[in-house]
Scaffold this active site. Structure first.
Site, PDB file in Angstrom:
ATOM      1  N   HIS A   1       0.872  -1.178   0.000  1.00  0.00           N
ATOM      2  CA  HIS A   1       0.000   0.000   0.000  1.00  0.00           C
ATOM      3  C   HIS A   1       0.904   1.222   0.000  1.00  0.00           C
ATOM      4  O   HIS A   1       1.882   1.269   0.740  1.00  0.00           O
ATOM      5  CB  HIS A   1      -0.884  -0.032   1.250  1.00  0.00           C
ATOM      6  CG  HIS A   1      -2.015   0.942   1.213  1.00  0.00           C
ATOM      7  ND1 HIS A   1      -1.824   2.304   1.266  1.00  0.00           N
ATOM      8  CD2 HIS A   1      -3.359   0.749   1.126  1.00  0.00           C
ATOM      9  CE1 HIS A   1      -3.005   2.904   1.218  1.00  0.00           C
ATOM     10  NE2 HIS A   1      -3.948   1.983   1.125  1.00  0.00           N
TER      11      HIS A   1
ATOM     12  N   ARG B   1      -6.792  10.308   0.160  1.00  0.00           N
ATOM     13  CA  ARG B   1      -6.658  10.815  -1.222  1.00  0.00           C
ATOM     14  C   ARG B   1      -8.016  10.869  -1.901  1.00  0.00           C
ATOM     15  O   ARG B   1      -8.305  11.787  -2.662  1.00  0.00           O
ATOM     16  CB  ARG B   1      -5.668   9.951  -2.007  1.00  0.00           C
ATOM     17  CG  ARG B   1      -4.216  10.272  -1.651  1.00  0.00           C
ATOM     18  CD  ARG B   1      -3.242   9.271  -2.248  1.00  0.00           C
ATOM     19  NE  ARG B   1      -3.334   7.985  -1.578  1.00  0.00           N
ATOM     20  CZ  ARG B   1      -3.341   6.802  -2.162  1.00  0.00           C
ATOM     21  NH1 ARG B   1      -3.249   6.726  -3.484  1.00  0.00           N
ATOM     22  NH2 ARG B   1      -3.433   5.695  -1.466  1.00  0.00           N
TER      23      ARG B   1
END
Ligand code: FAD
Length: 637
Positions: A249, A269
């Site tokens: 990740h 995000r």
């Protein structure tokens, strides 16, 4: 002969995360007696850590969304290596599984007009993640536990016994599967608190044990993720696929060292946060790969407009699939443009008002405040890649979740195929629901079809008990080995040599190290008694960690291309010749401690014509060979 507590069930589900609980509900609803066994406390499975949400094309935030778009996104994310049938079932069934959770009592966040809210995530064309703030996994588990309690209440009303059809065995580790004449006959394990042994006699076992992240030093995964289901399945004769694909990740915490690897959700995000290097530059615009060119915004202005107007703008490259973002961060740090502690910056503070950040990302706010003394409403976070998810897992039939051993089923992160070479965020929670249900159904149908129940032989039980107890015996020759030392060496080697960027010499060095650990693991010795003894627990888990690490390293060495969660520095591009090849791992001998691993290439079934026609020819040409595309209507027209 050790004393062993015995139970008899129709189905044993190993794992009480999202996949396991969904399988339990389904098998019980078919009227079967089910035991659910979990290594940690009930309700503490990894699934509770899932933050961002559950992907399902309900079309609430954008009515253009549908299962075909979700299917296409999933295949693109997995770089066309996914088992397409699994990706199809997943995309078609996920919306129903989310709705069904609300009938069990889940309450997802809402849009202003009362529909289930859906948020943006990397690789998803439209906002698609149903969520509960950034605590979605917790709601998933809470609701399925509630459903289980309600089923137990129904059973009580009928039989006077709450546990007549579902019984939970918490803090029990399964160490071995037992078979009878090639079929599953049960599962053997021990109570972690007392060390006492327990045998579950059952014709069907559903493995739902989660991932393998603890084989790597820096990981978002908890202590439970030691690849138990993967290794149990292989030792029982089943196969694993896609083990070379490990997802790093892009955004884990990098500071302070004690929390390195803890996840920073992609929801940051999705809700507007952007990645910046030490020069303050939004660097992701430099890293849009060839296969995604034209699909992502090329300027900051367009990327920013996209958050409010998705019809007329392309999405920000901050939300490229995880493999791309993780590699980009790695490159920025290597180029000397990283943050002080070896990551990059993730900035939401300058993008949203403080109150909005606290409302949308409450866990992230507290996580950084409490663990790093960083106020994310006022300053950027420092983030870097962390080992997060394994795409590889037990090879299963897509429709029934059956593994190759009769009576064995698998679902969730420990199964393989669905995500191809790279999983899209949010596609795990939906995977758990879709395939957990199918595994429960598959196991129930299998049990109902049996003419005779398998039996467990005493010699298998004795052998399993002896193996579990072996770390208490000092070695006949050689020096005693400490399980923590071996675990540390294994994690460091996997992190450094088979991590986010790989090359053949390094993978070979990792394999040499794993061979050395394999010879030393026989001498692992622990002190004390069977009552809660973490050293002993680790000694048992280490066998599994070593076996899955070998699968990852061997498959990574063979796949001479870069695709999704497998990046070879010495073979940097996608290679169309590799697209339809699966690497299948199996046990090559009967070594009772850790069997050797064999990796064999196998061709993936070609995608069904109606599904392949969902893609435009120019896109397929980026992944497929000319021969494979011969029958596409774009070619034959
Ligand atoms: P788990 O939930 O891990 O459950 C495994 C179970 O198996 C546990 O009960 C464990 O005790 C048991 N077990 C293991 N070994 C044994 C054994 N030998 N004997 C007995 N029991 C055993 N995915 C998304 O889709 N959306 C997200 O927003 C998201 N956020 C995430 C955030 C974090 C921090 C992490 C780490 C992952 C996230 N993921 C997310 C991924 C997702 O949470 C996992 O892939 C998923 O929860 C795995 O579920 P599972 O049911 O397969 O296994």
């Amino acid at each position: 002969m050790s004393q062993v507590e015995r139970h008899s069930y129709d189905v044993v589900v190993v794992g009480a995360g999202g996949a396991g609980l969904r399988a339990v509900i389904e098998a019980r609803q078919r009227g079967l007696r089910v035991a659910v066994v979990c290594k940690s406390l009930f309700g503490k499975a990894h699934t509770v850590m899932a933050e961002g949400g559950c992907a399902a094309s309900m079309g609430n935030a954008n009515s253009n969304d549908n299962w075909q778009v979700h299917f296409r996104d999933t295949m693109r994310g997995g770089k066309f290596l996914n088992n397409w049938r699994m990706a199809e079932l997943h995309a078609r069934e996920a919306p129903d599984r989310v709705w069904e959770l609300e009938t069990y009592g889940a309450l997802f966040d809402r849009t202003e007009d009362g529909r289930i809210s859906q948020r943006n995530f990397g690789g998803h064309t439209y906002p698609r993640l149903a969520h509960v703030g950034d605590r979605t996994g917790l709601e998933l588990i809470r609701t399925m536990q509630q459903k289980i309690v309600s089923l137990q209440q129904e059973d009580f009303a009928e039989t006077g016994d709450y546990e007549a059809r579902i019984k939970v065995f918490a803090e029990v580790t399964i160490t071995e599967l037992v078979k009878d004449d090639g079929r599953i006959a049960g599962a053997f394990g021990y109570y972690r608190e007392t060390g006492r042994f327990v045998l579950f006699e059952a014709p069907a076992v559903v493995l739902a044990t989660g991932g393998i992240g603890k084989s790597f030093k820096v990981t978002s995964n908890s202590w439970e993720y030691t690849g138990d289901g993967h290794a149990l399945a292989m030792r029982a004769g089943a196969t694993l696929i896609n083990m070379e694909f490990v997802q790093f990740h892009p955004t884990g915490m990098v500071w302070p060292p004690s929390v390195k690897g803890i996840l920073v959700t992609e929801g940051v995000r999705g809700d507007g946060g952007v990645l910046k290097n030490s020069e303050g530059k939004r660097f992701m615009f430099e890293y849009v790969p060839e296969v995604f060119k034209g699909q992502y915004a090329e300027t900051e202005e367009e990327a920013d407009r996209w958050y409010t107007d998705q019809e007329n703008n392309r999405r920000t490259p901050d939300l490229l699939p995880r493999d791309e973002v993780a590699r980009a961060i790695n490159s920025e740090v290597k180029a000397g443009r990283g943050s002080p502690h070896g990551g990059v910056y993730l900035d939401i503070a300058s993008r949203l008002p403080a109150e909005e950040i606290k409302k949308r990302l409450p866990s992230m706010y507290h996580q950084f405040k409490e663990l790093a003394d960083v106020d994310i409403t006022a300053e950027p976070m420092e983030v870097g890649p962390t080992c997060h998810y394994v795409m590889g897992g037990i090879e299963v039939d897509p429709d029934t979740a059956a593994a190759s051993v009769p009576g064995l089923f698998a679902a969730g992160e420990c199964s393989g195929g669905m995500h191809g070479s790279n999983r899209l965020g949010g596609n795990s929670l939906s995977d758990l629901l879709v395939f957990g249900r199918r595994a429960g159904l598959g196991a129930a149908s299998y049990v109902e079809s049996l003419e005779s129940r398998p039996t467990v032989s005493q010699s298998d039980v004795d052998a399993a008990a002896e193996m579990a107890l072996s770390p208490f015996d000092p070695p006949a020759e050689g020096v005693e080995e400490n399980p923590y030392t071996l675990q540390n060496e294994l994690q460091q080697s996997m992190n450094d040599l088979v991590g986010i960027i790989r090359k053949s010499e390094e993978i070979e060095r990792a394999l040499e190290k794993l061979a050395e650990i394999r010879s030393r693991i026989r001498n692992v010795t622990v002190e004390g008694h069977r009552q809660f003894n973490p050293g002993w627990h680790l000694a048992i888990d280490l066998r599994n960690m070593l076996m899955v690490s070998e699968c990852v390293a061997r498959a990574a060495l063979i796949r001479t291309e870069s695709r999704g969660g497998h990046t070879r520095d010495d073979h940097p591009g996608l290679d169309a010749q590799w697209r339809n090849k699966l690497l299948v791992c199996s046990a090559k001998d009967d070594d009772p401690v850790v069997p050797g691993v064999e990796v064999t290439p196998k061709e993936q079934l070609p995608m069904r014509q109606d599904l392949i026609e969902l893609f435009e020819l120019p896109e397929l040409e980026k992944y497929y060979t000319e021969d494979e595309l011969g029958s596409h209507p774009g070619r034959t027209a």
